[in-house]
Design a protein around this motif. Structure first.
Motif, PDB file in Angstrom:
ATOM      1  N   HIS A   3      -8.040   0.576   1.918  1.00 32.37           N
ATOM      2  CA  HIS A   3      -8.083  -0.499   2.924  1.00 32.37           C
ATOM      3  C   HIS A   3      -6.709  -1.096   3.187  1.00 32.37           C
ATOM      4  N   ASN A  49       0.852  -1.196   0.000  1.00 31.88           N
ATOM      5  CA  ASN A  49       0.000   0.000   0.000  1.00 31.88           C
ATOM      6  C   ASN A  49       0.887   1.245   0.000  1.00 31.88           C
ATOM      7  N   GLU A  75      -2.761  -1.546   4.796  1.00 32.10           N
ATOM      8  CA  GLU A  75      -2.196  -1.584   6.137  1.00 32.10           C
ATOM      9  C   GLU A  75      -0.787  -1.025   6.082  1.00 32.10           C
ATOM     10  N   PRO A  76      -0.518   0.216   6.555  1.00 29.77           N
ATOM     11  CA  PRO A  76      -1.527   1.134   7.107  1.00 29.77           C
ATOM     12  C   PRO A  76      -2.313   1.796   5.990  1.00 29.77           C
ATOM     13  N   ALA A  77      -3.497   2.283   6.333  1.00 32.45           N
ATOM     14  CA  ALA A  77      -4.373   2.919   5.320  1.00 32.45           C
ATOM     15  C   ALA A  77      -3.820   4.279   4.909  1.00 32.45           C
ATOM     16  N   TYR A 105      -7.088  -4.904  -1.870  1.00 28.86           N
ATOM     17  CA  TYR A 105      -7.550  -4.122  -0.734  1.00 28.86           C
ATOM     18  C   TYR A 105      -6.851  -2.775  -0.670  1.00 28.86           C
ATOM     19  N   ASN A 106      -5.616  -2.741  -1.147  1.00 25.18           N
ATOM     20  CA  ASN A 106      -4.903  -1.466  -1.128  1.00 25.18           C
ATOM     21  C   ASN A 106      -5.567  -0.408  -2.023  1.00 25.18           C
TER      22      ASN A 106
END
Length: 752
Positions: free
Chosen positions: A611, A531, A613-615, A562-563
């Motif tokens: 979404h 991310n 980690e971390p956002a 999700y990223n």
């Protein structure tokens, strides 16, 4: 008939008896129970028992009468020898109460042994005329096993005119006995004199013993000894032990007496080094082995034997003893490696000579005939070249990778009974030839590497001595490097998932052989997304009346999965404002009817987060101005005029889009049937980003570069895209659409 022959005495708790030797069994020695003070009938009741000390008692206690009686033969000479007196100590046990009495039994001697000479016959040799009268010749006296007067001896000699006996007894009770010559001897008159020497003891009656004296009259020495054969032939096993009788020679002398007595001796031995190998008994002529013979050293001995008499000067005779040594199987075979050619190349031809061997056995005949074999039987064998020589040859093809070294044992066995064996180990290393190409453990290796890795980071370690070359749309050498010695896979630059998701290249391992051989493997390097991209906002689209969508916040995220999954949150104003934002669609709509109290202008702050980690997040500020209804209608008329002006372009766009649609179908079919390796090797981003029915972004594993816009709320809003996405659109020209109402939208995007 029993006869009491013992006397006793009682004093101090001790009883003493005496009995003559050779008394018959059952003879009563004494009335023991009575002498011990026991009353009649008590011995049996009180269990009178006899315990002997030292020698065998040969007496026992009668259980009924309590008398001490002889139980077996009493022999004083056996019990005490020449010791006198001969006393036996006994112990008598009496029970109830337990008491011990000491009994001493003396065995007295009787004259039951006659005098005994050391030999029944004694030979004497006296030379005629040379032996002078008065000459004395010592004789051995007799012995008597009895004692006392029974052992006092006297001697007498049978009548003879030539000899007499001289017997003297000293004070120390020792005696000397001599035969004395009275008259000269004449062999021609009487060659032999036989006399009887008698010894008598002092017993009553007296016993006697005799010894015969044989006096030989010796002649003068006028004859030399003569052997019964001049040559003796003997065969002797080389395993004969020391002391073995080799031969017995015999020589005779016709003279008598000392002139006829022969003395044997070894004169010479051939070879001279064997002079201490044999010995001869000077009297008997027996030749015995005094050392170890060895067939392999000397096979034949010659002994010269001399026999001489005792004359003065002595006369002698000679003979020869020929000793032939017979071989026995006492030598094991010997194996030598005379030449060894190692290491043996693994591609050596069958029949190649590896070693030359020499085999011998010091024995002869069958004992020296040697058979050879090699163990294990493969892959080597033995070939006899000539007597005692063998070649160790290759029988089968070698493979160093299977067996790198052989321990070969050459075994030899002779023909003896029992056979003797020997062995020799030969170590045969196998040298390598370049007959095996490098082989990877697997044909395809999969490596996962996170994006944004540092340049020079090690990605994997798999192969040694490898060289690589890259394949696919884009040279892999700009991203990775394989160390030729260690097989480490290095990153040449940081990897960016948004730029490349899969690298596929070939690694080749090359050995150092002549000629070199190589092996190949395919490496698939998958870049794992992180991310590392925040959402990027796009210009918002305008909205409509209350209760409907006012504006739509659009954002994209260069990451995937999700990223890249975004959500929208209304940050300001907080509380119960007139507007709300869709969590995943980004649509700003009225939450209620607008009122004058809300004011002519509203300022909205919207936060877009992914979404990861971390956002990561981005913030958008939206200003909403409220206008009257007439202004809104005027704005709609202007929009209709603009739409009429673009009708011509709409027709062109429909044709272009239809052509693009057909092209997309063809390209889609080609992508479905294209080889997977080519797909995996593509340099572009492996993502498919789509807008769902609620306007969210999702991730797909399709390996193509596509952008599709989902059908929103029914409005023909113009969507604004990130410049990088527009570049992708211009490059690939691959579009997806869902309804004809977006044709104008797609046309505008294509020509942006």
């Amino acid at each position: 008939e029993r006869r009491e022959v013992a006397a006793w005495a009682l004093g101090g708790g001790q009883v003493r008896y005496s009995v003559p030797e050779e008394a018959k069994a059952g003879t009563v020695v004494g009335r023991l129970a009575q002498d011990l003070g026991l009353e009649a009938g008590e011995p049996e009741a009180r269990r009178l028992r006899l315990v002997a000390q030292g020698r065998r008692a040969s007496v026992e206690v009668s259980g009924a009468s309590g008398a001490l009686v002889v139980s077996s033969r009493l022999d004083r000479e056996e019990l005490c020898g020449k010791s006198a007196p001969c006393a036996l100590r006994l112990e008598v046990l009496v029970e109830r109460p337990l008491r011990v009495f000491h009994v001493e039994l003396e065995v007295t001697d009787i004259n039951d042994n006659a005098p005994l000479f050391p030999a029944a016959r004694k030979n004497l040799s006296l030379a005629e005329f040379t032996t002078l009268p008065g000459s004395r010749f010592p004789l051995e006296g007799a012995s008597d096993a009895d004692v006392g007067a029974n052992a006092q001896l006297s001697y007498t000699l049978s009548p003879s005119e030539h000899f007499s006996l001289d017997w003297q007894k000293t004070e120390e009770d020792s005696e000397s006995l001599f035969l004395v010559l009275r008259r000269p001897l004449d062999r021609e008159t009487m060659p032999e004199h036989r006399l009887v020497l008698t010894a008598s003891d002092g017993g009553r009656p007296s016993l006697t013993g005799t010894m015969e004296l044989v006096i030989s009259v010796l002649d003068v020495n006028d004859n030399a000894p003569q052997f019964n054969q001049s040559v003796y032939k003997v065969q002797l096993l080389e395993s004969a032990a020391e002391g073995t009788l080799v031969a017995r020679v015999n020589a005779t002398d016709p003279d008598l007496g000392m002139y006829g007595e022969v003395i044997y001796e070894i004169d010479t031995v051939l070879p001279p080094s064997a002079s201490d190998m044999f010995s001869i008994d000077t009297n008997s002529g027996e030749i015995r082995l005094t050392g170890a013979v060895d067939f392999e050293t000397v096979t034949f001995y010659k002994l010269h034997i001399k026999a001489k008499d005792k004359g003065s000067p002595p006369l002698s005779g000679h003979c020869k003893v020929l000793v032939e040594v017979l071989d026995v199987n006492d030598n094991a075979p010997e194996v030598w490696v005379t030449s060894l050619s190692v290491p043996v190349p693994e591609d050596a031809a069958v029949g190649t000579v590896v070693a030359l061997l020499s085999v011998s056995d010091r024995d002869s005949g069958a004992n020296g005939r040697v058979r050879c074999a090699v163990w294990p039987a493969a892959p080597f064998g033995l070939v006899a070249t000539f007597a005692g020589s063998y070649s160790l040859v290759l029988r089968e093809a070698l493979d160093r990778e299977r067996v790198s070294e052989y321990e070969v044992e050459v075994r030899a066995e002779d023909g003896g009974a029992p056979a003797l064996r020997a062995s020799r180990g030969v170590r045969v290393p196998v040298s390598d030839v370049n007959d095996n190409a490098p082989a990877f453990a697997q044909a395809v290796y999969t490596v996962l590497a996170r994006e944004n890795n540092a340049a020079g980071a090690e990605l994997a370690r798999a192969w040694a001595g490898a060289r690589w070359r890259a394949g696919g749309w884009r040279a892999a050498s700009s991203y990775v490097s394989v160390d030729a010695e260690s097989g480490r896979l290095w990153a040449l630059q940081p990897l960016d998932y948004e730029e490349v998701q899969v690298l596929q290249f070939e690694v080749r391992a090359v050995d150092a052989g002549e000629p070199p051989l190589c092996g190949n493997a395919t490496v698939q390097l998958f870049v794992v997304d992180e991310n590392d991209n925040a959402p990027a906002l796009l210009p918002a689209a305008g909205g409509g009346p209350g209760g409907q969508v006012v504006a739509k916040i659009r954002a994209v995220d260069a990451d995937s999965g999700y990223n890249a999954w975004l959500r929208y949150e209304l940050w300001e104003p907080r509380g119960k404002g007139p507007f709300r934002v869709g969590l995943y669609s980004g649509e700003v709509s009225t939450a209620r009817a607008l009122e004058e109290a809300d004011g002519p202008r509203q300022r909205l702050v919207i936060v877009v987060r992914d979404h990861g980690e971390p956002a990561r997040s981005a913030t958008a500020t939206l200003s909403v101005s409220l206008v009257e209804g007439a202004e809104a209608a005027l704005g709609g008329a202007a929009a209709a005029a603009a739409a009429a002006a673009t009708n011509v372009w709409l027709v062109v766009a429909i044709c272009a889009v239809s052509s693009l649609f057909l092209l997309a179908v063809v390209l889609y079919g080609a992508s479905r049937w294209a080889p997977r390796a080519a797909v995996l090797s593509g340099p572009g981003p492996a993502t498919l980003v789509c807008a769902s029915e609620v306007g969210s972004w999702s991730y797909s594993q399709r390996q193509s570069r596509s952008l599709c816009v989902a059908e929103g709320t029914g409005k023909s809003d113009l969507m604004h895209f990130h410049p990088s996405l527009l570049k992708v659109c211009q490059t690939r020209r691959l579009w997806w659409w869902q309804s004809r109402r977006h044709y104008l939208l797609l046309l505008r995007v294509a020509f942006c």
